[in-house]
Design a protein around this motif. Sequence first.
Motif, mmCIF file in Angstrom:
data_model
loop_
_atom_site.group_PDB
_atom_site.id
_atom_site.type_symbol
_atom_site.label_atom_id
_atom_site.label_comp_id
_atom_site.label_asym_id
_atom_site.label_seq_id
_atom_site.Cartn_x
_atom_site.Cartn_y
_atom_site.Cartn_z
ATOM 1 N N THR A 27 0.835 -1.196 0.000
ATOM 2 C CA THR A 27 0.000 0.000 0.000
ATOM 3 C C THR A 27 0.875 1.253 0.000
ATOM 4 O OG1 THR A 27 -1.679 -1.245 1.222
ATOM 5 C CG2 THR A 27 -1.925 1.141 1.167
ATOM 6 N N LEU A 28 1.968 1.221 0.742
ATOM 7 C CA LEU A 28 2.917 2.342 0.743
ATOM 8 C C LEU A 28 3.463 2.555 -0.667
ATOM 9 C CD1 LEU A 28 4.588 4.453 2.295
ATOM 10 C CD2 LEU A 28 6.266 2.651 2.715
ATOM 11 N N LYS A 29 3.784 1.474 -1.359
ATOM 12 C CA LYS A 29 4.326 1.564 -2.718
ATOM 13 C C LYS A 29 3.302 2.167 -3.676
ATOM 14 C CE LYS A 29 7.065 -0.448 -6.242
ATOM 15 N NZ LYS A 29 6.898 0.710 -7.066
ATOM 16 N N GLY A 79 -14.455 2.579 -1.195
ATOM 17 C CA GLY A 79 -15.820 2.073 -1.100
ATOM 18 C C GLY A 79 -15.929 0.803 -0.271
ATOM 19 N N ASP A 80 -14.782 0.146 -0.001
ATOM 20 C CA ASP A 80 -14.797 -1.048 0.853
ATOM 21 C C ASP A 80 -15.236 -0.678 2.271
ATOM 22 O OD1 ASP A 80 -13.908 -2.661 -1.189
ATOM 23 O OD2 ASP A 80 -11.891 -2.962 -0.369
ATOM 24 N N SER A 81 -15.669 -1.677 2.998
ATOM 25 C CA SER A 81 -16.075 -1.441 4.382
ATOM 26 C C SER A 81 -14.853 -1.293 5.284
ATOM 27 C CB SER A 81 -16.929 -2.612 4.891
ATOM 28 O OG SER A 81 -16.120 -3.761 5.061
ATOM 29 N N ARG A 82 -15.058 -0.645 6.403
ATOM 30 C CA ARG A 82 -14.014 -0.501 7.412
ATOM 31 C C ARG A 82 -13.509 -1.876 7.833
ATOM 32 N NH1 ARG A 82 -14.011 -1.477 12.484
ATOM 33 N NH2 ARG A 82 -12.621 -0.420 13.941
ATOM 34 N N ASP A 83 -14.426 -2.823 8.015
ATOM 35 C CA ASP A 83 -14.043 -4.171 8.440
ATOM 36 C C ASP A 83 -13.166 -4.865 7.406
ATOM 37 O OD1 ASP A 83 -15.461 -3.774 10.788
ATOM 38 O OD2 ASP A 83 -17.255 -4.818 10.081
ATOM 39 N N ALA A 84 -13.475 -4.694 6.118
ATOM 40 C CA ALA A 84 -12.657 -5.296 5.059
ATOM 41 C C ALA A 84 -11.250 -4.692 5.070
ATOM 42 C CB ALA A 84 -13.313 -5.093 3.701
ATOM 43 N N LEU A 85 -11.175 -3.396 5.320
ATOM 44 C CA LEU A 85 -9.875 -2.725 5.406
ATOM 45 C C LEU A 85 -9.052 -3.308 6.551
ATOM 46 C CD1 LEU A 85 -7.930 -0.335 4.688
ATOM 47 C CD2 LEU A 85 -9.194 0.976 6.388
ATOM 48 N N LEU A 86 -9.653 -3.423 7.721
ATOM 49 C CA LEU A 86 -8.940 -3.960 8.885
ATOM 50 C C LEU A 86 -8.560 -5.421 8.679
ATOM 51 C CD1 LEU A 86 -10.922 -2.296 11.806
ATOM 52 C CD2 LEU A 86 -8.743 -1.589 10.816
ATOM 53 N N LYS A 87 -9.405 -6.181 8.009
ATOM 54 C CA LYS A 87 -9.081 -7.586 7.730
ATOM 55 C C LYS A 87 -7.860 -7.672 6.811
ATOM 56 C CE LYS A 87 -10.964 -11.890 5.952
ATOM 57 N NZ LYS A 87 -12.073 -12.553 5.301
ATOM 58 N N ALA A 88 -7.785 -6.786 5.829
ATOM 59 C CA ALA A 88 -6.682 -6.820 4.863
ATOM 60 C C ALA A 88 -5.368 -6.308 5.457
ATOM 61 C CB ALA A 88 -7.043 -5.994 3.633
ATOM 62 N N LEU A 89 -5.442 -5.228 6.246
ATOM 63 C CA LEU A 89 -4.214 -4.572 6.702
ATOM 64 C C LEU A 89 -3.891 -4.788 8.179
ATOM 65 C CD1 LEU A 89 -4.428 -1.209 4.738
ATOM 66 C CD2 LEU A 89 -3.285 -3.344 4.107
ATOM 67 N N GLY A 90 -4.800 -5.396 8.920
ATOM 68 C CA GLY A 90 -4.523 -5.669 10.329
ATOM 69 C C GLY A 90 -4.817 -4.476 11.223
ATOM 70 N N SER A 128 -10.948 8.332 -5.591
ATOM 71 C CA SER A 128 -11.820 7.926 -6.707
ATOM 72 C C SER A 128 -12.663 6.725 -6.326
ATOM 73 C CB SER A 128 -10.980 7.570 -7.939
ATOM 74 O OG SER A 128 -10.436 8.708 -8.511
ATOM 75 N N ALA A 129 -13.976 6.882 -6.359
ATOM 76 C CA ALA A 129 -14.886 5.802 -5.990
ATOM 77 C C ALA A 129 -14.634 4.558 -6.837
ATOM 78 C CB ALA A 129 -16.331 6.256 -6.138
ATOM 79 N N GLY A 130 -14.535 3.409 -6.170
ATOM 80 C CA GLY A 130 -14.373 2.133 -6.847
ATOM 81 C C GLY A 130 -12.941 1.812 -7.264
ATOM 82 N N ARG A 131 -12.020 2.762 -7.162
ATOM 83 C CA ARG A 131 -10.642 2.519 -7.583
ATOM 84 C C ARG A 131 -9.918 1.669 -6.555
ATOM 85 N NH1 ARG A 131 -8.550 6.935 -10.858
ATOM 86 N NH2 ARG A 131 -6.619 5.755 -10.946
ATOM 87 N N LYS A 132 -9.096 0.758 -7.037
ATOM 88 C CA LYS A 132 -8.317 -0.112 -6.164
ATOM 89 C C LYS A 132 -7.149 0.666 -5.565
ATOM 90 C CE LYS A 132 -9.050 -4.834 -7.552
ATOM 91 N NZ LYS A 132 -9.379 -5.262 -6.221
ATOM 92 N N VAL A 133 -6.968 0.479 -4.263
ATOM 93 C CA VAL A 133 -5.797 1.023 -3.582
ATOM 94 C C VAL A 133 -4.698 -0.040 -3.642
ATOM 95 C CG1 VAL A 133 -4.909 1.927 -1.415
ATOM 96 C CG2 VAL A 133 -7.260 2.429 -2.097
ATOM 97 N N THR A 134 -5.080 -1.286 -3.371
ATOM 98 C CA THR A 134 -4.205 -2.449 -3.530
ATOM 99 C C THR A 134 -5.080 -3.594 -4.022
ATOM 100 O OG1 THR A 134 -4.543 -3.375 -1.318
ATOM 101 C CG2 THR A 134 -2.784 -1.743 -1.542
ATOM 102 N N ASP A 135 -4.499 -4.769 -4.174
ATOM 103 C CA ASP A 135 -5.301 -5.925 -4.590
ATOM 104 C C ASP A 135 -6.396 -6.251 -3.591
ATOM 105 O OD1 ASP A 135 -3.913 -6.277 -6.926
ATOM 106 O OD2 ASP A 135 -2.554 -7.787 -6.118
ATOM 107 N N SER A 136 -6.176 -5.883 -2.320
ATOM 108 C CA SER A 136 -7.124 -6.267 -1.282
ATOM 109 C C SER A 136 -7.958 -5.105 -0.736
ATOM 110 C CB SER A 136 -6.377 -6.949 -0.135
ATOM 111 O OG SER A 136 -5.340 -6.118 0.338
#
Length: 176
Positions: A41-43, A120-131, A108-116
């Motif tokens: 994500t940093l990259k 627009g993703d949920s807060r929970d999905a973010l925490l699951k992906a990044l810890g 940008s809505a819907g744009r990928k930040v990383t593969d995971s």
Amino acid sequence: MGFLRASMILIGVIPLIACNQKTSSNHPNTLSQEQVRLQETLKVGQDLQSQGCPANSKKTKKYVKNIHEPAITDVLVSTHCDGKVIAEYHANTFKPTKILPSDVRFFSAGRKVTDSVSIGDSRDALLKALGKPSIEDGRGIHYFIMDQENPGPDNTISFKTVNGKLTEVVWVWPVY
């Protein structure tokens, strides 16, 4: 600009907060899956900074006193394009002026930040992906990441959520 300013203020508290720099318990010299995703994500932020914006993009300037030499005024130049804002710090202490990456805002809505992770993703999905984040407060979810190539103050990735959905990512690199 408030979220950006708040994110930049967080730079001052970095030394007081433990970074999310855990390693795998089975292999003490390997990064956890979450840490690998944070480095990825940093990259992404660094790549967005490198890509820049088209020459005809809207630019705004903010004049700021240099914290090391208050008599000198530096300039924070923000370039707005394609669902992102790229800011560069123009340090006038140096001759010629030294241009340092400051931050990138991506929304940008819907744009990928990383593969995971996508806007627009949920807060929970973010925490699951990044810890577990380094800190979570009313301004967002913040991860402080040591740059393996440039030791020093931590880089910050902040995620702003509204109604439990990811709306903005801000990468902040320390200007020192």
